[in-house]
Write a protein that holds these residues in place. Sequence first.
Motif, PDB file in Angstrom:
ATOM      1  N   VAL A 128       0.801  -1.287  -0.011  1.00  9.59           N
ATOM      2  CA  VAL A 128      -0.056  -0.106  -0.061  1.00  9.59           C
ATOM      3  C   VAL A 128       0.759   1.361  -0.033  1.00  9.59           C
ATOM      4  O   VAL A 128       0.550   2.089  -0.941  1.00  9.59           O
ATOM      5  CB  VAL A 128      -0.875  -0.024   1.225  1.00  9.59           C
ATOM      6  CG1 VAL A 128      -1.862   1.162   1.218  1.00  9.59           C
ATOM      7  CG2 VAL A 128      -1.739  -1.238   1.409  1.00  9.59           C
ATOM      8  N   VAL A 129       2.000   1.280   1.064  1.00 10.35           N
ATOM      9  CA  VAL A 129       2.672   2.627   1.091  1.00 10.35           C
ATOM     10  C   VAL A 129       3.478   2.692  -0.196  1.00 10.35           C
ATOM     11  O   VAL A 129       3.776   3.641  -0.772  1.00 10.35           O
ATOM     12  CB  VAL A 129       3.216   2.697   2.335  1.00 10.35           C
ATOM     13  CG1 VAL A 129       4.410   3.914   2.408  1.00 10.35           C
ATOM     14  CG2 VAL A 129       2.500   2.563   3.405  1.00 10.35           C
ATOM     15  N   GLY A 130       4.272   1.339  -0.467  1.00 10.13           N
ATOM     16  CA  GLY A 130       5.134   1.295  -1.649  1.00 10.13           C
ATOM     17  C   GLY A 130       6.546   1.924  -1.454  1.00 10.13           C
ATOM     18  O   GLY A 130       7.319   1.874  -2.355  1.00 10.13           O
ATOM     19  N   GLU A 131       6.913   2.100   0.102  1.00 12.81           N
ATOM     20  CA  GLU A 131       8.163   2.492   0.064  1.00 12.81           C
ATOM     21  C   GLU A 131       8.487   2.132   1.652  1.00 12.81           C
ATOM     22  O   GLU A 131       7.557   2.033   2.306  1.00 12.81           O
ATOM     23  CB  GLU A 131       8.450   3.640  -0.404  1.00 12.81           C
ATOM     24  CG  GLU A 131       7.716   4.962   0.593  1.00 12.81           C
ATOM     25  CD  GLU A 131       8.101   6.330   0.114  1.00 12.81           C
ATOM     26  OE1 GLU A 131       9.058   6.728   0.628  1.00 12.81           O
ATOM     27  OE2 GLU A 131       7.098   6.974  -0.350  1.00 12.81           O
ATOM     28  N   PRO A 132       9.752   2.259   2.145  1.00 10.62           N
ATOM     29  CA  PRO A 132      10.113   2.049   3.305  1.00 10.62           C
ATOM     30  C   PRO A 132       9.617   3.370   4.364  1.00 10.62           C
ATOM     31  O   PRO A 132       9.318   4.449   3.708  1.00 10.62           O
ATOM     32  CB  PRO A 132      11.593   2.151   3.600  1.00 10.62           C
ATOM     33  CG  PRO A 132      11.994   1.594   2.145  1.00 10.62           C
ATOM     34  CD  PRO A 132      10.897   2.160   1.445  1.00 10.62           C
ATOM     35  N   ALA A 133       9.020   3.160   5.397  1.00  5.00           N
ATOM     36  CA  ALA A 133       8.173   4.191   6.062  1.00  5.00           C
ATOM     37  C   ALA A 133       8.794   4.507   7.456  1.00  5.00           C
ATOM     38  O   ALA A 133       9.715   3.557   8.040  1.00  5.00           O
ATOM     39  CB  ALA A 133       6.638   3.674   6.298  1.00  5.00           C
ATOM     40  N   HIS A 134       8.634   5.544   8.119  1.00  6.59           N
ATOM     41  CA  HIS A 134       8.753   5.889   9.617  1.00  6.59           C
ATOM     42  C   HIS A 134       7.547   5.215  10.243  1.00  6.59           C
ATOM     43  O   HIS A 134       6.436   5.476  10.068  1.00  6.59           O
ATOM     44  CB  HIS A 134       8.970   7.420   9.613  1.00  6.59           C
ATOM     45  CG  HIS A 134       9.716   8.013   8.698  1.00  6.59           C
ATOM     46  ND1 HIS A 134      11.058   8.403   9.410  1.00  6.59           N
ATOM     47  CD2 HIS A 134       9.701   8.785   7.515  1.00  6.59           C
ATOM     48  CE1 HIS A 134      11.819   9.054   8.208  1.00  6.59           C
ATOM     49  NE2 HIS A 134      10.985   9.008   7.287  1.00  6.59           N
ATOM     50  N   LEU A 135       7.881   4.358  11.228  1.00 12.03           N
ATOM     51  CA  LEU A 135       6.921   3.509  11.800  1.00 12.03           C
ATOM     52  C   LEU A 135       6.755   4.195  13.378  1.00 12.03           C
ATOM     53  O   LEU A 135       7.769   4.314  14.222  1.00 12.03           O
ATOM     54  CB  LEU A 135       7.238   2.059  12.061  1.00 12.03           C
ATOM     55  CG  LEU A 135       7.515   1.256  10.511  1.00 12.03           C
ATOM     56  CD1 LEU A 135       7.943  -0.241  10.977  1.00 12.03           C
ATOM     57  CD2 LEU A 135       6.413   1.431   9.785  1.00 12.03           C
ATOM     58  N   VAL A 136       5.431   4.530  13.479  1.00 14.90           N
ATOM     59  CA  VAL A 136       5.289   5.345  14.913  1.00 14.90           C
ATOM     60  C   VAL A 136       3.972   4.548  15.715  1.00 14.90           C
ATOM     61  O   VAL A 136       3.116   4.095  14.915  1.00 14.90           O
ATOM     62  CB  VAL A 136       4.549   6.795  14.741  1.00 14.90           C
ATOM     63  CG1 VAL A 136       4.640   7.553  15.811  1.00 14.90           C
ATOM     64  CG2 VAL A 136       5.521   7.590  13.593  1.00 14.90           C
ATOM     65  N   GLY A 137       4.408   4.055  16.976  1.00 15.10           N
ATOM     66  CA  GLY A 137       3.488   3.229  17.560  1.00 15.10           C
ATOM     67  C   GLY A 137       3.231   3.954  18.876  1.00 15.10           C
ATOM     68  O   GLY A 137       3.992   4.757  19.496  1.00 15.10           O
TER      69      GLY A 137
END
Length: 294
Positions: free
Chosen positions: A94-103
Motif C-alpha cells: 500500500v505505502v510502496g516504500e520504506p516508512a517511518h513507523l510510529v507506535g
Amino acid sequence: MTAATVTTQTWLWKGFPICYTAAGETGPAVVLIHGFGASWGHWRKNIPVLAEKCRVFAIDLLGFGGSAKPLPSATVSYTFETWGDLVADFCRQVVGEPAHLVGNSIGCIVAMQAAVSHPDVARDVALLNCSLRLLHDRKRAEIPWYRSFGAGVAQQVLGLRWVSELFFRQIATPRTVRRVLLQAYRRSDAVTDELVEMLLTPARDRGAVDVFAAFTRYSQGPLPEDLLPILPCPAIVLWGTEDPWEPIALGREFANFEAVKRFVPLEGVGHCPQDEAPELVNPILSEWILSEKK
C-alpha cells in the motif's frame, strides 16, 4: 479533523479486510500504529499536521477498529509476529516504500517487530509510551509469586468463553471506558464523548470478545528489551511522565540501547500522548521524521 469526517479505505491482507486511512501527497511515508483496544482514529489529532509534509497512513491492526476480527485459529493468531508481518506487507503493498513507523503502547512493539523481521520496510521507529508487557511470563517470573499469581489466574479464567464474554460486556460500556481513560489520561478534557464512542464502536463487532480474550491471555512473544538490541534502524522514545500503566522510571532504561537516539519525557502527560497532548507530540515527530541526521 474528527474520526467521523475521514474517509477510510480497505486493503485485503491474506483475505482479511484491513481498515486504514491516508493523507498527504508528498514527502516521506509515515505509518501510525495504535495501541490495544484502539484504532487509527487515535491519531486523528496528528494526521493533519504530519500530512503537511509527509504521506501519512494510519492502520487498524487485525482484530481492532474497522479491520476484520476473525476467531483465533491455527492460521490466525493475535501476536506481535502476526501484526509485524501485517505492517510490513502494508508498507510494501500500500505505502510502496520504506516508512517511518510510529507506535503507541503495544503499537510500539508491533513497529519494532516489523522492523526486526523485515528491515527493508522501516526507515526508523518512534515509540510513544511503549508497552512494557508487565504480564509477560518472563516479567512475572521476576516478581514475588503473590503479586503475579492473581494475574495468572485471571488470564486462565478469561480463557473460558462465557467468562470473557461476561467480563467484556461489563467493561465495554461508556461509563467504564470513560473511567479507564480518565486513569490513563492526565488531562481530563481530552477524554471526550467522541473518544469514548471511537473506542466502543469496534467493541460491538462480532469477534471483538474473542480478540480481547486472546490478547489478554497472550503472555509470550517479544519484550521491548528483546527487540531494541537488534533493531536495524534508529529509534526515538517519547514518554508521558504520568503514565499509570507503563512507569517512566522503567521506560528510561530504553535510552541505554544503542538504537535509541533520543528519549523525550513529556511532563504531565499520561499513556496516550499523541491524543492527550498533540501540541507536544506533533512538533517532535515532525522534526524526527524530516531530520536527515539521526
